[in-house]
Design an enzyme around this catalytic site. Structure first.
Site, PDB file in Angstrom:
ATOM      1  N   SER A  12       2.288  -9.559   6.647  1.00 21.53           N
ATOM      2  CA  SER A  12       1.315  -8.637   6.074  1.00 21.53           C
ATOM      3  C   SER A  12       1.918  -7.771   4.975  1.00 21.53           C
ATOM      4  CB  SER A  12       0.718  -7.751   7.174  1.00 21.53           C
ATOM      5  OG  SER A  12       1.730  -7.039   7.865  1.00 21.53           O
ATOM      6  N   LYS A 107      11.725  -2.526   8.839  1.00 19.91           N
ATOM      7  CA  LYS A 107      12.106  -1.257   9.440  1.00 19.91           C
ATOM      8  C   LYS A 107      12.631  -1.512  10.857  1.00 19.91           C
ATOM      9  CE  LYS A 107       8.466   1.142   6.852  1.00 19.91           C
ATOM     10  NZ  LYS A 107       7.179   1.875   6.918  1.00 19.91           N
ATOM     11  N   GLY A 135       8.331   4.262   4.108  1.00 18.08           N
ATOM     12  CA  GLY A 135       7.411   5.383   4.127  1.00 18.08           C
ATOM     13  C   GLY A 135       6.124   5.018   4.850  1.00 18.08           C
ATOM     14  N   SER A 137       3.060   3.503   5.185  1.00 17.73           N
ATOM     15  CA  SER A 137       2.398   2.516   4.310  1.00 17.73           C
ATOM     16  C   SER A 137       1.928   1.298   5.096  1.00 17.73           C
ATOM     17  CB  SER A 137       3.382   2.069   3.222  1.00 17.73           C
ATOM     18  OG  SER A 137       4.634   1.713   3.799  1.00 17.73           O
ATOM     19  N   LYS A 190      11.067   5.591  14.071  1.00 18.71           N
ATOM     20  CA  LYS A 190       9.689   6.033  14.315  1.00 18.71           C
ATOM     21  C   LYS A 190       8.903   4.979  15.092  1.00 18.71           C
ATOM     22  CE  LYS A 190       7.924   3.228  11.049  1.00 18.71           C
ATOM     23  NZ  LYS A 190       6.816   2.247  11.152  1.00 18.71           N
ATOM     24  N   ASP A 243       6.151   8.752   8.053  1.00 15.89           N
ATOM     25  CA  ASP A 243       5.988   7.440   8.678  1.00 15.89           C
ATOM     26  C   ASP A 243       5.711   7.585  10.173  1.00 15.89           C
ATOM     27  OD1 ASP A 243       5.782   4.721   8.532  1.00 15.89           O
ATOM     28  OD2 ASP A 243       7.863   4.339   8.019  1.00 15.89           O
ATOM     29  N   ARG A 254       1.189  -1.824  14.865  1.00 12.52           N
ATOM     30  CA  ARG A 254       1.447  -2.784  15.950  1.00 12.52           C
ATOM     31  C   ARG A 254       2.169  -2.107  17.105  1.00 12.52           C
ATOM     32  NH1 ARG A 254       4.359  -7.304  12.163  1.00 12.52           N
ATOM     33  NH2 ARG A 254       2.821  -7.303  10.470  1.00 12.52           N
ATOM     34  N   VAL A 278       5.201  -9.589  15.094  1.00 16.70           N
ATOM     35  CA  VAL A 278       6.422  -8.912  15.515  1.00 16.70           C
ATOM     36  C   VAL A 278       6.144  -7.428  15.732  1.00 16.70           C
ATOM     37  CG1 VAL A 278       8.752  -8.230  14.813  1.00 16.70           C
ATOM     38  CG2 VAL A 278       7.941 -10.553  14.371  1.00 16.70           C
TER      39      VAL A 278
END
Length: 342
Positions: A12, A107, A135, A137, A190, A243, A254, A278
């Site tokens: 994505s 991340k 960030g 997003s 995060k 974030d 997710r 994931v």
């Protein structure tokens, strides 16, 4: 000369960034590992599995040939899950020139090595400039041109500003930051707290609980970050609290959605299966728990989430352990550094 970008990974986020860059009149190519996915994206100009209902620009090049996609590209974007980055970097050996800038958008912290992605990239491409783009997003919103702000982090100011210029547009504002460690850790950690926020929602707890998790969570994140050399101020910015907010509160997340399912009684494996993509926070919880233990940083939320995910601990009992910890000053570091008694 027109900037050319290679985006490696058709999930994505990789798809959303490819759409963004193409709209920015950047010559963009996206590499897709799966031949089946490639056929669908090429024929229908959509990525229905990862980013449904978003039309792919006609000028966006789509290919399964990584050599072709990398050709004459000045920027290489790593857009695969954290624990697939090393495999991709191995595949890229001998294919990337020293002049090409490596931009990472995943991340997480690698499970086996407990390394950040910039550290892994340095193993294979020590002479290439590296940027962490991170960030608040969600890919779904970026692809719809919903106003978004992120951070371009690099130890090289000019390179950070270069990426800022290439990615910025009227709906995607990019700031710069020299603190690669802090920006990477903010984006990774995060996800752990978002899992906890989701579990809280799944248990039926309220806003008070989520606020506590997020606030104490950012404190945990900054404690580990400072111990690893990050600037504490970074965690007050977009890649930290920014974030954290978006990931803990949105159903696009997710990690939060997986947490909700776990809070409702599903196993970790079943939750991931239902999400169908994931869930970075699950593996990052393990990496971070082990890393914190190695360097002696106390992270109680991370510890209890690790016990829930990997030791089968009861979620309500874990909440009880967090609430029943010994009393202490809210800001432990501040309390230790106070010169006056209180």
């Amino acid at each position: 000369m027109k900037t050319k970008v290679a985006v490696l990974g058709g999930g994505s986020w990789g798809t959303a960034l490819s759409v963004l860059l193409s709209k920015n009149d950047v010559d963009t190519g996206i590499w897709i590992r799966s031949k089946e996915q490639f056929e669908i994206m090429s024929n229908n100009r959509e990525n229905p599995k990862y980013l449904p209902d978003i039309k792919l620009p006609k000028q966006l090049e789509i290919s399964t040939d990584i050599d072709e996609i990398l050709k004459e590209r000045s920027i290489v974007v790593l857009a695969v899950p954290t624990n697939s980055v090393r495999e991709l970097l191995v595949q890229l050996e001998g294919k990337i020139q020293k002049s090409q800038v490596i931009v990472n958008v995943a991340k997480g912290i690698e499970n086996k090595s407990k390394k950040r992605i910039s550290e892994i990239a340095r193993e294979y491409f020590p002479d290439n400039d590296f940027v962490a783009l991170s960030g608040p997003s969600h890919a779904e919103e970026v692809a719809l041109d919903i106003p978004t702000t992120v951070v371009s982090a690099s130890t090289n100011k000019k390179v950070a500003e270069y990426i800022q210029d290439v990615f910025s547009c009227s709906t995607f504002r990019v700031y710069t930051n020299p603190d690669v460690i802090g920006v990477e850790l903010g984006g990774a950690l995060k996800n752990i707290i978002a899992l906890g926020a989701g579990i809280s929602d799944g248990l039926g707890y309220g806003d008070n609980t989520k606020a506590a998790l997020m606030t104490r969570g950012i404190y945990e994140m900054s404690k580990l970050g400072v111990a690893l050399g990050a600037d504490p101020d970074t965690f007050s910015g977009l890649s930290g609290i920014g974030d954290l907010i978006v990931t803990c509160t949105s159903m696009h997340s997710r990690n939060r959605r997986a947490g909700i399912l776990i809070g409702k009684g599903l196993s970790m494996e079943k939750a991931v299966e239902e999400i169908g993509m994931v869930v970075e926070g699950i593996k990052t919880t393990k990496s971070t728990y082990e890393l914190a233990g190695d360097i002696g940083v106390e992270m109680p939320i991370t510890k209890e989430l690790y016990n829930v995910l990997y030791n089968g601990a009861d979620v309500r009992e874990s909440v009880g352990k967090l609430m029943g910890r010994s009393m202490k000053h809210e800001m432990e570091i501040v309390a230790k550094n106070k010169k006056t008694s209180w």
